[in-house]
Write an enzyme that holds these catalytic residues in place. Structure first.
Site, PDB file in Angstrom:
ATOM      1  N   ASP A  74       0.830  -1.193   0.000  1.00 24.04           N
ATOM      2  CA  ASP A  74       0.000   0.000   0.000  1.00 24.04           C
ATOM      3  C   ASP A  74       0.873   1.255   0.000  1.00 24.04           C
ATOM      4  OD1 ASP A  74      -2.773   1.124   0.363  1.00 24.04           O
ATOM      5  OD2 ASP A  74      -1.856   1.938   2.186  1.00 24.04           O
ATOM      6  N   GLU A  91      14.989 -14.536  -1.031  1.00 21.46           N
ATOM      7  CA  GLU A  91      15.372 -15.712  -0.257  1.00 21.46           C
ATOM      8  C   GLU A  91      14.347 -16.831  -0.396  1.00 21.46           C
ATOM      9  OE1 GLU A  91      16.172 -14.867   3.826  1.00 21.46           O
ATOM     10  OE2 GLU A  91      17.223 -12.981   3.376  1.00 21.46           O
TER      11      GLU A  91
END
Length: 557
Positions: free
Chosen positions: A214, A274
């Site tokens: 957002d 990752e």
């Protein structure tokens, strides 16, 4: 808890890290999707119950608007606990079950993270506000008043008025770009960055496939707190409530879009990398520099993957010329970045009403949206052809609408509950009184009614999503604009030798369109009535044409 560690190694290796490029993402506004516990408010269990509908639509992923603990003054975009589910929506166990079910159905799960600000009910803010020397004193943006007691500068709130609110506890002002109950976090503080990144890891470890971020360009502010200059009236082109809010009278050089944001986004991306195939789409809220910021934030492969575009969320009708301008600017600016296009969402009037589209036009614009270069977000109910609902003042929930009624009626009209069945006053959404009324006119467009009709708007969306998936050129290919004039938009999408010619008649009159040089074959995988001749296509009103080279086949989705 790292759910990814439990995956078989061969599944991790086989995961397509590039799945998001060209994906179709379905936005779920949880309050209005499905109520499962009879309180009139949608919840996570309700989403699980209705996920089959989303899977049958054929989309790649869902984006769930905020469900975290919150006072709900801005309906979840004011977070008071980032690591828990608000009891209104269920529990963390419900969320885990939702992720499991979505993955069983082949759907990725993106969640809406609000990192630029929190609720003023968050424990962090209570501590920060308590004094000027506590451990979290610098976790929010505090500033002294001017000598006359007025706010530190001229920055404005998107929800109206000054972006500064006085705190008698600290005898200072704090910054809030939205409601005064949504204080801005100070990302210049390394501790704040570390905490936010740990929240990102928390949800990745629970199995989410990525995030919608957002107000991504609001993360940092100018530390000198310089005034924003005035904006030339000719450049005022805000998407939301320009008729009542002077926010767009400023050029927002200092309260957002700061260069420090890029380094933080690189840290965020490194964390996502990752995980096998995590992705992100950032909401860039800027009427003047949106495309430029999209390119900066998504380019280079080391920041966010996609940027949520506002170009087609405005009230400006998307004429052929306007669509051509956006495509041209996008292709000139975006570089190796990537956009996520949308026509509707939870913040704007539904596009069927905003652009006054009839049934045929709604389908045509859906085909255009699903043919653009970039990824696509569909907003719940869009696949049913829902219009903006009228919500009386007595039923309003949105603080934005309550403040500026009646000139601006707020965002409730696009947030009313989904009609699942037609023979129930609440459309099968809830047995209780819904938090917003179900629009009577929406009942005739219910899911159950449309599921049984091969010529329904829902059936069209299913066919068009499958058509997009059938052509890699539509999902990942380049775009060459051929025409954007006289009501016709035409372009070529190309990928790995596959060429697809797409033409759209945005008018209520028939239009001839010349075919590009070469041998073309019309693909009738979606129900349009264009007539192809040797070197020309005749497009009836609000019809499209898709042509493919004779020796190139479509993948059956």
């Amino acid at each position: 808890m790292n759910l990814m560690q439990d995956l078989p190694q061969e599944q991790i290796i086989a995961t397509d890290k590039d799945w998001w490029r060209g994906a179709v993402i379905y936005q779920i506004y949880p309050r209005s999707f499905q109520d499962s516990n009879h309180d009139g408010i949608g919840d996570l269990a309700g989403i699980i119950h209705r996920l089959q509908h989303v899977a049958e639509l054929g989309v790649d992923a869902i984006w769930i608007s905020p469900f975290f603990r919150s006072p709900m003054l801005d309906f979840g975009y004011d977070v008071s606990d980032y690591r828990d589910v608000d009891p209104m929506f269920g529990t963390l166990g419900d969320f885990d079950a939702l992720v499991t079910r979505a993955h069983e159905l082949g759907l990725k799960v993106l969640i809406d993270l609000v990192l630029s600000h929190s609720s003023n009910q968050h424990p962090w803010f209570h501590e920060s506000q308590s004094s000027r020397d506590n451990p979290k004193a610098d976790w929010y943006v505090w500033a002294d008043a001017k000598p006359d007691g007025s706010p530190p500068n001229n920055w404005l709130s998107i929800f109206g008025g000054s972006a500064w609110e006085w705190s008698g506890d600290r005898m200072q002002y704090y910054l809030h770009n939205f409601l005064k109950e949504q204080p801005d976090l100070n990302l210049h503080n390394p501790q704040v960055q570390e905490e936010l990144l740990s929240i990102v890891r928390f949800w990745l470890d629970r199995g989410v496939d990525g995030f919608r971020l957002d107000t991504i360009n609001f993360y940092f502010h100018d530390q000198q707190l310089r005034d924003n200059p005035a904006l030339d009236p000719a450049r005022r082109n805000a998407t939301i409530a320009p008729e009542v809010n002077p926010y767009n009278w400023q050029e927002h050089l200092y309260d957002k879009n700061q260069p420090e944001n890029l380094d933080f986004l690189r840290r965020f991306r490194a964390l996502l990398d990752e995980y096998p195939a995590a992705t992100s789409v950032g909401e860039v809220g800027d009427a003047q520099y949106g495309m430029q910021i999209q390119a900066e934030y998504t380019g280079g492969g080391d920041k966010v993957h996609m940027a949520y575009s506002f170009d087609f969320l405005a009230a400006i009708p998307p004429t052929a010329e306007r669509v051509g301008e956006v495509i041209t600017e996008y292709e000139k600016t975006i570089g190796d970045g990537w956009a996520c296009w949308a026509f509707s969402n939870h913040d704007v009037v539904r596009h069927a009403s905003r652009w006054n589209l009839g049934e045929e036009a709604r389908r045509l614009y859906a085909a255009l949206l699903l043919s653009l270069r970039g990824s696509v977000c569909l907003y719940q109910g869009e696949e049913l052809g829902l219009t903006e609902a009228y919500v009386s003042y007595e039923d309003l929930q949105d603080p934005y609408g309550i403040r500026f009624w009646p000139k601006f009626k707020g965002r409730d009209g696009c947030r009313t509950p989904i009609p699942w069945i037609s023979d129930n006053q609440n459309g099968g959404f809830s047995d209780a009184k819904p938090w917003l009324p179900v629009a009577v006119e929406h009942l005739q467009r219910s899911v159950s009614d449309q599921q049984s009709k091969t010529d329904s708007t829902l059936a069209f969306y299913q066919a068009m999503v499958a058509f997009r998936h059938g052509y890699p050129a539509l999902a990942k290919g380049s775009m060459e604009l051929i025409r954007a004039a006289d009501g016709v938009v035409a372009f070529i999408r190309e990928y790995d030798g596959q060429r697809l010619f797409c033409a759209f008649n945005l008018t209520n009159a028939g239009q001839p369109v010349a075919l590009p040089q070469g041998n073309w074959r019309q693909d009738l995988g979606v129900p349009f009535t264009a007539v192809m001749r040797e070197e020309e296509v005749t497009l009836p009103p609000y019809q499209a044409f898709f042509g493919v080279k004779d020796d190139e086949a479509r993948i059956e989705a």
